[in-house]
Design an enzyme around this catalytic site. Structure first.
Site, PDB file in Angstrom:
ATOM      1  N   CYS A 269     -77.519 -32.556-113.209  1.00  0.00           N
ATOM      2  CA  CYS A 269     -77.452 -31.119-112.898  1.00  0.00           C
ATOM      3  C   CYS A 269     -76.062 -30.678-112.465  1.00  0.00           C
ATOM      4  O   CYS A 269     -75.769 -29.481-112.448  1.00  0.00           O
ATOM      5  CB  CYS A 269     -78.469 -30.752-111.831  1.00  0.00           C
ATOM      6  SG  CYS A 269     -80.152 -31.042-112.374  1.00  0.00           S
TER       7      CYS A 269
ATOM      8  N   HIS B 145     -76.350 -23.631-108.873  1.00  0.00           N
ATOM      9  CA  HIS B 145     -77.300 -24.343-109.733  1.00  0.00           C
ATOM     10  C   HIS B 145     -78.697 -23.849-109.387  1.00  0.00           C
ATOM     11  O   HIS B 145     -79.025 -23.646-108.215  1.00  0.00           O
ATOM     12  CB  HIS B 145     -77.172 -25.851-109.498  1.00  0.00           C
ATOM     13  CG  HIS B 145     -78.244 -26.642-110.165  1.00  0.00           C
ATOM     14  ND1 HIS B 145     -78.587 -26.437-111.485  1.00  0.00           N
ATOM     15  CD2 HIS B 145     -79.062 -27.621-109.704  1.00  0.00           C
ATOM     16  CE1 HIS B 145     -79.572 -27.271-111.799  1.00  0.00           C
ATOM     17  NE2 HIS B 145     -79.868 -27.992-110.747  1.00  0.00           N
TER      18      HIS B 145
ATOM     19  N   ASN C 243     -85.194 -24.853-113.830  1.00  0.00           N
ATOM     20  CA  ASN C 243     -84.000 -25.687-113.688  1.00  0.00           C
ATOM     21  C   ASN C 243     -83.577 -26.184-115.077  1.00  0.00           C
ATOM     22  O   ASN C 243     -84.258 -27.023-115.660  1.00  0.00           O
ATOM     23  CB  ASN C 243     -84.331 -26.857-112.750  1.00  0.00           C
ATOM     24  CG  ASN C 243     -83.147 -27.769-112.502  1.00  0.00           C
ATOM     25  OD1 ASN C 243     -82.133 -27.680-113.192  1.00  0.00           O
ATOM     26  ND2 ASN C 243     -83.279 -28.648-111.536  1.00  0.00           N
TER      27      ASN C 243
HETATM   28  O1  UT7 Z   1     -81.642 -30.134-110.070  1.00  0.00           O
HETATM   29  C1  UT7 Z   1     -81.680 -31.383-109.482  1.00  0.00           C
HETATM   30  C2  UT7 Z   1     -81.968 -31.257-108.075  1.00  0.00           C
HETATM   31  N1  UT7 Z   1     -83.393 -31.126-107.848  1.00  0.00           N
HETATM   32  C3  UT7 Z   1     -83.776 -30.442-106.826  1.00  0.00           C
HETATM   33  O2  UT7 Z   1     -82.961 -29.866-106.132  1.00  0.00           O
HETATM   34  C4  UT7 Z   1     -85.237 -30.472-106.474  1.00  0.00           C
HETATM   35  C5  UT7 Z   1     -85.361 -30.580-105.009  1.00  0.00           C
HETATM   36  N2  UT7 Z   1     -86.740 -30.646-104.528  1.00  0.00           N
HETATM   37  C6  UT7 Z   1     -87.565 -29.585-104.582  1.00  0.00           C
HETATM   38  O3  UT7 Z   1     -87.215 -28.546-105.111  1.00  0.00           O
HETATM   39  C7  UT7 Z   1     -88.924 -29.716-103.899  1.00  0.00           C
HETATM   40  O4  UT7 Z   1     -88.954 -30.912-103.158  1.00  0.00           O
HETATM   41  C8  UT7 Z   1     -90.099 -29.703-104.902  1.00  0.00           C
HETATM   42  C9  UT7 Z   1     -90.274 -28.304-105.472  1.00  0.00           C
HETATM   43  C10 UT7 Z   1     -89.882 -30.706-106.003  1.00  0.00           C
HETATM   44  C11 UT7 Z   1     -91.405 -30.055-104.167  1.00  0.00           C
HETATM   45  O5  UT7 Z   1     -91.616 -29.159-103.078  1.00  0.00           O
HETATM   46  P1  UT7 Z   1     -92.043 -29.740-101.662  1.00  0.00           P
HETATM   47  O6  UT7 Z   1     -92.260 -28.577-100.774  1.00  0.00           O
HETATM   48  O7  UT7 Z   1     -90.969 -30.733-101.254  1.00  0.00           O
HETATM   49  O8  UT7 Z   1     -93.421 -30.420-101.969  1.00  0.00           O
HETATM   50  P2  UT7 Z   1     -93.842 -31.954-101.853  1.00  0.00           P
HETATM   51  O9  UT7 Z   1     -93.195 -32.765-102.912  1.00  0.00           O
HETATM   52  O10 UT7 Z   1     -93.655 -32.390-100.450  1.00  0.00           O
HETATM   53  O11 UT7 Z   1     -95.371 -31.868-102.180  1.00  0.00           O
HETATM   54  C12 UT7 Z   1     -96.276 -31.121-101.358  1.00  0.00           C
HETATM   55  C13 UT7 Z   1     -97.667 -31.214-101.928  1.00  0.00           C
HETATM   56  C14 UT7 Z   1     -98.098 -32.636-102.268  1.00  0.00           C
HETATM   57  O12 UT7 Z   1     -99.456 -32.751-101.931  1.00  0.00           O
HETATM   58  P3  UT7 Z   1     -99.905 -33.515-100.571  1.00  0.00           P
HETATM   59  O13 UT7 Z   1     -99.332 -34.884-100.697  1.00  0.00           O
HETATM   60  O14 UT7 Z   1     -99.296 -32.709 -99.462  1.00  0.00           O
HETATM   61  O15 UT7 Z   1    -101.401 -33.443-100.640  1.00  0.00           O
HETATM   62  C15 UT7 Z   1     -97.956 -32.711-103.756  1.00  0.00           C
HETATM   63  O16 UT7 Z   1     -98.840 -33.638-104.340  1.00  0.00           O
HETATM   64  O17 UT7 Z   1     -97.758 -30.483-103.155  1.00  0.00           O
HETATM   65  C16 UT7 Z   1     -98.319 -31.317-104.183  1.00  0.00           C
HETATM   66  N3  UT7 Z   1     -97.721 -30.946-105.465  1.00  0.00           N
HETATM   67  C17 UT7 Z   1     -98.218 -29.966-106.245  1.00  0.00           C
HETATM   68  N4  UT7 Z   1     -99.278 -29.163-106.108  1.00  0.00           N
HETATM   69  C18 UT7 Z   1     -99.503 -28.257-107.062  1.00  0.00           C
HETATM   70  C19 UT7 Z   1     -96.602 -31.438-106.049  1.00  0.00           C
HETATM   71  N5  UT7 Z   1     -96.362 -30.808-107.216  1.00  0.00           N
HETATM   72  C20 UT7 Z   1     -97.342 -29.882-107.345  1.00  0.00           C
HETATM   73  C21 UT7 Z   1     -97.642 -28.912-108.325  1.00  0.00           C
HETATM   74  N6  UT7 Z   1     -98.718 -28.124-108.150  1.00  0.00           N
HETATM   75  N7  UT7 Z   1     -96.873 -28.737-109.415  1.00  0.00           N
END
Ligand code: UT7
Length: 325
Positions: A115, A252, A282
């Protein structure tokens, strides 16, 4: 005293016509429009069709940037493509683009920094122009992440889209200082110790294992906020500039929460932060030039404006660039 500078004279972008909405995605994996919008700000993404190869999209964006600059193939003597999703292991995407545009002079190569690819490519182009090695450089970010996504993994497949963006840089002699037009400075970094928090578990040229993107999202998020704040401070300090000098933040486009966090840290008015993540998702190395293309062509960004670009991605890699338009 005058010095050779890289002046940004043209911007172009290309997005594949097919749009995939959150609601449509929710029919394929266990997710919802509400979750995706709340956590990321993404509402839809563009997805490449069979004709939208990395080369085809990069060529369209580059042609648009050249036309915008009033330049032709004869004005180009270097092409750098930031991409992690090339169609072939080699020749480089940039060489294919060179042929497609009818450029016959100079050199062309790809650069892989995930990225951060566009900021890295901008940094290399700037250094080459300052060193007198190139005079007309196409810097392109082009990505087809839809081909490396695991469409059964809701944690990653909802986050990315396809597209390409490009800028044309022209070498010009001008004075030195923060009011000088062109790329003021670029600042790129990498820390390979974190290579396993965002990576592809396969490779181009391995038909048995083409690879899928894997990400520990929360970890990447944590690094993004810290590293991006640092590098933005580094860019301002290097030029003796203040946060209030920045006219436009063109970040980004990974996550609205990260974008808004950096914008707040810089004290930027929300209307001066360019955001496309809601519509593009993204697009990795393509996201900054695509966002820049939007704000450039709708008249928001004007001559004399100071633009700050920043990105973080797999590697980890990150960086920032300050450009006076
Ligand atoms: O460009 C390269 C750089 N990349 C980035 O900058 C990405 C950086 N990270 C992020 O943007 C965020 O961490 C994400 C958007 C990827 C995830 O958001 P989060 O608030 O950190 O969520 P999480 O990964 O902690 O997941 C929270 C919950 C989980 O469930 P439990 O374990 O709390 O029951 C996941 O299983 O959300 C669940 N989950 C989803 N639920 C519905 C993860 N993906 C999804 C989904 N739909 N698509």
């Amino acid at each position: 005293m005058t010095k050779q500078h890289a002046i940004l004279v043209g911007v172009g972008g290309y997005l594949p016509p097919r749009i995939l909405t959150n609601d449509e995605l929710a029919t394929r994996v266990d997710t919802s429009d509400a979750w995706i919008t709340e956590r990321t700000g993404i509402r839809q993404r563009h997805i490449a069709g069979p004709e939208d190869s990395c080369v085809a999209m990069a060529t369209k964006a580059a042609a648009a940037a050249l036309a915008d600059a009033g330049a032709t193939a004869a004005d180009v003597d270097a092409i750098i493509v930031g991409t992690s999703t090339p169609d072939e292991a080699f020749p480089a995407t940039a060489v294919r683009v060179q042929a497609a545009l009818g450029v016959t002079a100079g050199f062309a190569f790809d650069l892989a920094a995930a990225c951060s690819g566009f900021v890295y490519a901008l940094s290399v182009a700037d250094a080459m122009i300052r060193a007198g090695q190139a005079r007309g450089v196409l810097v392109i970010g082009a990505e087809v992440y839809s081909r490396i996504l695991d469409w059964t993994d809701r944690g990653t497949c909802v986050l990315f889209g396809d597209g390409a963006g490009a800028v044309f840089l022209r070498a010009e002699h001008s004075g030195v200082g923060p009011q000088t037009r062109g790329i003021l400075s670029t600042h790129i970094h990498a820390d390979g110790r974190h290579g396993d928090i965002l990576y592809v578990d396969g490779a181009v040229g391995r038909p048995d294992r083409p690879g899928h993107l894997r990400m520990l999202g929360r970890e990447v998020f944590r690094h993004a906020v810290g590293r991006l704040s640092e590098v933005v401070g580094e860019a301002l300090a290097a030029n003796g500039l203040q946060q209030s000098d920045i006219d436009w933040l063109v970040p980004h486009q990974a996550n609205l929460r990260i974008i808004d966090g950096i914008g707040k840290k810089l004290g930027m008015a929300d209307s001066h932060v360019v955001k496309t993540v809601d519509r593009h998702a993204n697009t990795s190395a393509a996201s900054i030039p695509l966002a820049l293309a939007e704000a450039w062509h709708d008249g928001r960004i004007r001559r004399g404006d100071l633009v700050l670009m920043e990105a973080l991605g797999g590697g980890l890699t990150w960086g920032a660039a300050l450009v006076r338009i």
